[in-house]
Motif scaffolding. Structure first.
Motif, PDB file in Angstrom:
ATOM      1  N   ALA A   1       0.834  -1.200   0.000  1.00 49.71           N
ATOM      2  CA  ALA A   1       0.000   0.000   0.000  1.00 49.71           C
ATOM      3  C   ALA A   1       0.870   1.250   0.000  1.00 49.71           C
ATOM      4  N   ARG A   2       1.919   1.246   0.812  1.00 48.10           N
ATOM      5  CA  ARG A   2       2.827   2.399   0.866  1.00 48.10           C
ATOM      6  C   ARG A   2       3.461   2.665  -0.500  1.00 48.10           C
ATOM      7  N   ASP A   3       3.980   1.617  -1.130  1.00 49.60           N
ATOM      8  CA  ASP A   3       4.615   1.781  -2.441  1.00 49.60           C
ATOM      9  C   ASP A   3       3.621   2.316  -3.473  1.00 49.60           C
ATOM     10  N   TYR A   4       2.409   1.787  -3.440  1.00 47.22           N
ATOM     11  CA  TYR A   4       1.378   2.253  -4.371  1.00 47.22           C
ATOM     12  C   TYR A   4       1.034   3.722  -4.115  1.00 47.22           C
TER      13      TYR A   4
ATOM     14  N   ASN B   1      -2.531  11.380   4.354  1.00 40.99           N
ATOM     15  CA  ASN B   1      -3.131  10.860   5.581  1.00 40.99           C
ATOM     16  C   ASN B   1      -3.028   9.329   5.630  1.00 40.99           C
ATOM     17  N   THR B   2      -3.308   8.693   4.509  1.00 41.22           N
ATOM     18  CA  THR B   2      -3.273   7.234   4.453  1.00 41.22           C
ATOM     19  C   THR B   2      -1.847   6.710   4.561  1.00 41.22           C
ATOM     20  N   LEU B   3      -0.894   7.421   3.981  1.00 42.09           N
ATOM     21  CA  LEU B   3       0.508   7.024   4.148  1.00 42.09           C
ATOM     22  C   LEU B   3       0.898   7.026   5.626  1.00 42.09           C
ATOM     23  N   GLU B   4       0.417   8.017   6.372  1.00 43.04           N
ATOM     24  CA  GLU B   4       0.692   8.056   7.814  1.00 43.04           C
ATOM     25  C   GLU B   4       0.047   6.866   8.521  1.00 43.04           C
ATOM     26  N   ARG B   5      -1.181   6.541   8.165  1.00 43.36           N
ATOM     27  CA  ARG B   5      -1.874   5.409   8.790  1.00 43.36           C
ATOM     28  C   ARG B   5      -1.190   4.079   8.429  1.00 43.36           C
ATOM     29  N   VAL B   6      -0.759   3.963   7.187  1.00 40.00           N
ATOM     30  CA  VAL B   6      -0.072   2.748   6.758  1.00 40.00           C
ATOM     31  C   VAL B   6       1.259   2.612   7.503  1.00 40.00           C
ATOM     32  N   ALA B   7       1.960   3.729   7.713  1.00 40.12           N
ATOM     33  CA  ALA B   7       3.210   3.695   8.476  1.00 40.12           C
ATOM     34  C   ALA B   7       2.941   3.256   9.925  1.00 40.12           C
ATOM     35  N   ASP B   8       1.851   3.747  10.506  1.00 40.05           N
ATOM     36  CA  ASP B   8       1.475   3.329  11.857  1.00 40.05           C
ATOM     37  C   ASP B   8       1.206   1.832  11.897  1.00 40.05           C
ATOM     38  N   LEU B   9       0.486   1.316  10.906  1.00 40.18           N
ATOM     39  CA  LEU B   9       0.189  -0.108  10.814  1.00 40.18           C
ATOM     40  C   LEU B   9       1.484  -0.911  10.712  1.00 40.18           C
ATOM     41  N   HIS B  10       2.399  -0.442   9.890  1.00 37.21           N
ATOM     42  CA  HIS B  10       3.684  -1.130   9.718  1.00 37.21           C
ATOM     43  C   HIS B  10       4.446  -1.193  11.047  1.00 37.21           C
ATOM     44  N   ARG B  11       4.436  -0.090  11.788  1.00 30.46           N
ATOM     45  CA  ARG B  11       5.131  -0.059  13.072  1.00 30.46           C
ATOM     46  C   ARG B  11       4.467  -1.004  14.087  1.00 30.46           C
ATOM     47  N   GLU B  12       3.147  -1.138  14.027  1.00 27.16           N
ATOM     48  CA  GLU B  12       2.443  -2.066  14.926  1.00 27.16           C
ATOM     49  C   GLU B  12       2.785  -3.516  14.614  1.00 27.16           C
ATOM     50  N   VAL B  13       2.843  -3.835  13.339  1.00 28.74           N
ATOM     51  CA  VAL B  13       3.097  -5.215  12.925  1.00 28.74           C
ATOM     52  C   VAL B  13       4.578  -5.579  13.076  1.00 28.74           C
ATOM     53  N   HIS B  14       5.444  -4.598  12.838  1.00 31.96           N
ATOM     54  CA  HIS B  14       6.899  -4.817  12.919  1.00 31.96           C
ATOM     55  C   HIS B  14       7.507  -3.869  13.948  1.00 31.96           C
ATOM     56  N   PRO B  15       7.327  -4.168  15.252  1.00 30.32           N
ATOM     57  CA  PRO B  15       7.833  -3.234  16.276  1.00 30.32           C
ATOM     58  C   PRO B  15       9.346  -3.136  16.330  1.00 30.32           C
TER      59      PRO B  15
END
Length: 178
Positions: A113-116, A164-178
């Motif tokens: 999603a981030r790359d897209y 906004n979505t890039l920020e949310r996707v980054a948050d998701l990435h940090r949650e999944v890969h702490p």
């Protein structure tokens, strides 16, 4: 967009034949998807069947014979009614951009999603530059400028959503890969 209502609006200025209607549509609605000749004639057929336009004569002008059409009183009433209707805000999110990002997150998580989103942001920025040049071009008509404004403001909204979505996707990435 209602092609029938746009054609009625164009005919409100006086009788036109199909080729003139297509040309006028494409000139007066710059940046809109051009209307196909077949769509113009099919729509004129329905408008005539419904009593909203009538034939106004035939001419040749050195080419094939062309039938001109004129708006009827019923057509003008239908056009006036359409112009008075307030368009409701879209009740559903139907953007392909949104769907692709949502599916990318579901299928592959945050990275795809981030790359897209990054690639899409680049495409939006390129289009913004093109539209801005339309606004500053001295040859641009008022129709060109208001069409560019419309597209720019929609692209701006998309870009704010992408950020906004890039920020949310980054948050998701940090949650999944702490």
């Amino acid at each position: 967009m209602s092609t029938a209502h746009v054609l009625l609006g164009l005919l409100a200025g006086g009788p036109l034949h199909g080729y003139e209607l297509k040309r006028s549509h494409d000139q007066r609605l710059p940046l809109a998807k051009p209307v196909a000749f077949g769509q113009v004639y099919a729509t004129l057929g329905r408008l005539q069947r419904d009593g909203l336009v009538t034939t106004a004569g035939q001419g040749q002008d050195g080419g094939p014979e062309r039938t001109s059409f004129a708006i009827t009183d019923a057509g003008r009433a239908r056009l006036d009614g359409w112009l008075a209707e307030i368009e409701p805000p879209a009740p559903h999110v139907t953007s392909t951009l949104f769907a692709k990002v949502a599916v990318a997150v579901l299928v592959d998580g945050a990275e795809r999603a981030r790359d897209y989103l990054i690639a899409q942001r680049t495409a939006h920025m390129d289009r913004l530059r093109e539209l801005t040049s339309v606004k500053t071009d001295p040859a641009s008509t008022l129709g060109d400028v208001i069409a560019a404004d419309f597209a720019i403001l929609h692209l701006d909204a998309d870009l704010r959503w992408v950020t906004n979505t890039l920020e949310r996707v980054a948050d998701l990435h940090r949650e999944v890969h702490p």
